[in-house]
Design an enzyme around this catalytic site. Structure first.
Site, PDB file in Angstrom:
ATOM      1  N   GLU A 170       0.377  -0.951   0.002  1.00  0.00           N
ATOM      2  CA  GLU A 170      -0.074  -0.140  -0.261  1.00  0.00           C
ATOM      3  C   GLU A 170       0.752   1.403  -0.067  1.00  0.00           C
ATOM      4  O   GLU A 170       0.824   2.303   0.760  1.00  0.00           O
ATOM      5  CB  GLU A 170      -1.185  -0.644   1.196  1.00  0.00           C
ATOM      6  CG  GLU A 170      -2.151  -0.703   0.711  1.00  0.00           C
ATOM      7  CD  GLU A 170      -3.354  -1.147   2.056  1.00  0.00           C
ATOM      8  OE1 GLU A 170      -3.888  -1.895   2.154  1.00  0.00           O
ATOM      9  OE2 GLU A 170      -2.595  -0.508   3.313  1.00  0.00           O
ATOM     10  N   GLU A 354      -5.458  -8.684   0.916  1.00  0.00           N
ATOM     11  CA  GLU A 354      -5.859  -8.355   2.487  1.00  0.00           C
ATOM     12  C   GLU A 354      -7.345  -7.522   1.312  1.00  0.00           C
ATOM     13  O   GLU A 354      -7.926  -7.149   0.866  1.00  0.00           O
ATOM     14  CB  GLU A 354      -5.560  -7.289   2.516  1.00  0.00           C
ATOM     15  CG  GLU A 354      -3.763  -7.087   3.513  1.00  0.00           C
ATOM     16  CD  GLU A 354      -3.767  -5.641   4.794  1.00  0.00           C
ATOM     17  OE1 GLU A 354      -4.967  -4.605   4.158  1.00  0.00           O
ATOM     18  OE2 GLU A 354      -2.483  -5.666   3.842  1.00  0.00           O
TER      19      GLU A 354
END
EC number: 3.2.1.21
Length: 445
Positions: A170, A354
């Site tokens: 991320e 995720e």
């Protein structure tokens, strides 16, 4: 809902589809005395930076209790375990390997392989060594080359015993939350800072990919990006334009460079002083062929035309229903995301690296009856199923998270885990969602 199910014959029920669960180093490891200080240690010292004024000094005490957590992985019967290497634990101030830190990960990886659990390693999950931040952190171009050195050293040490390496987790969060709006470590603010940090992180990704190809050619290599799909608040043309700019600024700013070697058009809407410091050859370095793309997904947001002259868009508050962290639950956005990415880019295989939800879990009589989280997983996995049927190549799915943990700026107040952690006693208790996930995995043919 008490169970997670998929349609009979679903591609997600084949044994070749990889199921796992995920964690990150700073969020679970603890053992602060045996690593260098990182930017989150320093950020936690700021008054009111963390909702409950906590830190990651102990977290889930995973370094000491990893065998207990490993036994949980065995009980769940997952195919893979995604975890991150703590850069400050394995590299010294001088840029050399820390043998004690490396030994921990070697032991964990060997144990996973022995039991047939594929190790998915993330090389950077936000815990930059503080001594590098003191020199400028991700605002300093040299940090990308410090990352290259770290990747070179750690992959020589771990080798191809790792099934999959992701360079970064991320980049949006590190750059935008950490350097642009300052709600994450290191807590800097400014558009120029955010765009600079993003560029240097993407440059570091490209440099890291080259090292991975050289050192561990048989391991899979890629990056993990988070996506928050953007929807217009109305169908007015100005809201649709603003929504496209929001998607470019939040999502495609990271996706387009790694896939196509260019920034999206919204770059031209920025003042020249705020644009990233691109040097000759940077975009070619960033755009490396990848074996996989990790997709992290939690929620969606709505946008409309900006209300301030300097803004690109106006972001609306989350609509209900909400998770305990305040994010809208809208499973179809995961389907929309996967199919739209597949239409726009020539994608490598995708892993959902995720997906999960913070819920207001309560431990009662030794049980956590998190039916809301079970429902969340059921509905999102069925959207992955639909996307695969419509032509998206998805190779696996990782539930976030294995354990309740240090949830960054939220401290220990928000729980994402399949496993409930009592942070005073460190006792682990499998939630209903853990048993539902376990049952789904056992149902495969």
């Amino acid at each position: 809902m008490n169970s997670i199910s998929l349609p009979a014959g679903s591609p997600l029920l084949k044994k070749s589809f990889i199921y796992g669960t995920a964690t990150s180093s700073f969020q679970i490891e603890g053992d602060v005395d045996n690593r260098l200080e990182c930017i989150w240690d320093r950020f936690c010292e700021r008054p009111s930076a963390i909702a409950d004024h906590s830190n990651g000094d102990i977290a889930c005490d995973h370094i000491a209790r990893w065998r207990d957590d490993f036994d949980i992985l065995l009980d769940l019967n997952v195919d893979a375990y995604r975890f991150s290497i703590s850069w400050p634990r394995v590299i010294t101030n001088e840029g050399e390997l820390n043998s004690k830190g490396v030994a921990f990960y070697k032991t964990l990886i060997a144990s996973l392989n022995e039991k047939g659990i594929k190790p998915f390693v993330t090389l950077y999950h936000w815990d930059l060594p503080q001594h590098l931040e003191d020199k400028g952190g991700w605002l300093y171009r040299q940090t990308a080359y410090e990352f290259e050195n770290y990747v070179d050293k750690i992959t020589q040490a771990l080798g191809e015993s790792v099934f999959s390496y992701a360079t970064f987790n991320e980049p949006f969060c590190s750059a935008y939350l950490g350097y642009e709006i300052g709600v994450h470590a290191p807590g800097r603010t400014g558009r120029k800072y955010g765009r600079t940090a993003a560029h240097h992180i993407l440059l570091a990704h490209g440099l890291g990919m080259k090292v991975l190809r050289k050192n561990v050619p048989k391991s899979e290599a890629g990056i993990v990006l988070n996506f928050t799909p953007c929807y217009p608040a109305t169908q007015r043309p100005e809201d649709i334009v603003a929504t496209r700019k929001a998607d470019d600024y939040i999502n495609q700013w990271y996706m387009q460079p790694v896939m196509e070697g260019s920034y999206p058009e919204v770059l031209l809407d920025l003042d020249e002083a705020d644009r990233p410091p691109i040097e000759a050859g940077d975009m070619e370095i960033i755009c490396q062929p990848m074996d996989f793309l990790g997709v992290n997904f939690y929620t969606r947001l709505h946008y409309s035309a900006p209300k301030e002259k300097s803004a690109l868009f106006f972001e609306h508050p989350h609509q209900g229903p909400l998770t305990d962290i305040g994010w809208e639950i809208y499973p179809k956005a995961l389907y929309d995301l996967l199919t739209s990415l597949n239409e726009r880019y020539t994608l490598p295989p995708i892993f959902i690296t995720e997906n999960g939800a913070a819920m207001a879990d309560e431990l009662k009589d030794g049980h956590v009856n998190d039916v809301d989280r079970v429902d969340y997983y059921h509905n999102h996995l069925n959207m992955v199923h639909n996307a695969v049927l419509d032509g998206v190549e998805v190779s696996g799915y990782f539930a976030w998270s294995l354990l309740d943990n240090f949830e960054w700026a939220e401290g220990y107040e928000k729980r994402f885990g399949l496993v409930y952690v009592d942070f005073e006693t460190q006792k682990r208790t499998l939630k209903l969602s853990a048993n539902a996930y376990k049952a789904l995995l056992a149902s495969r043919t």
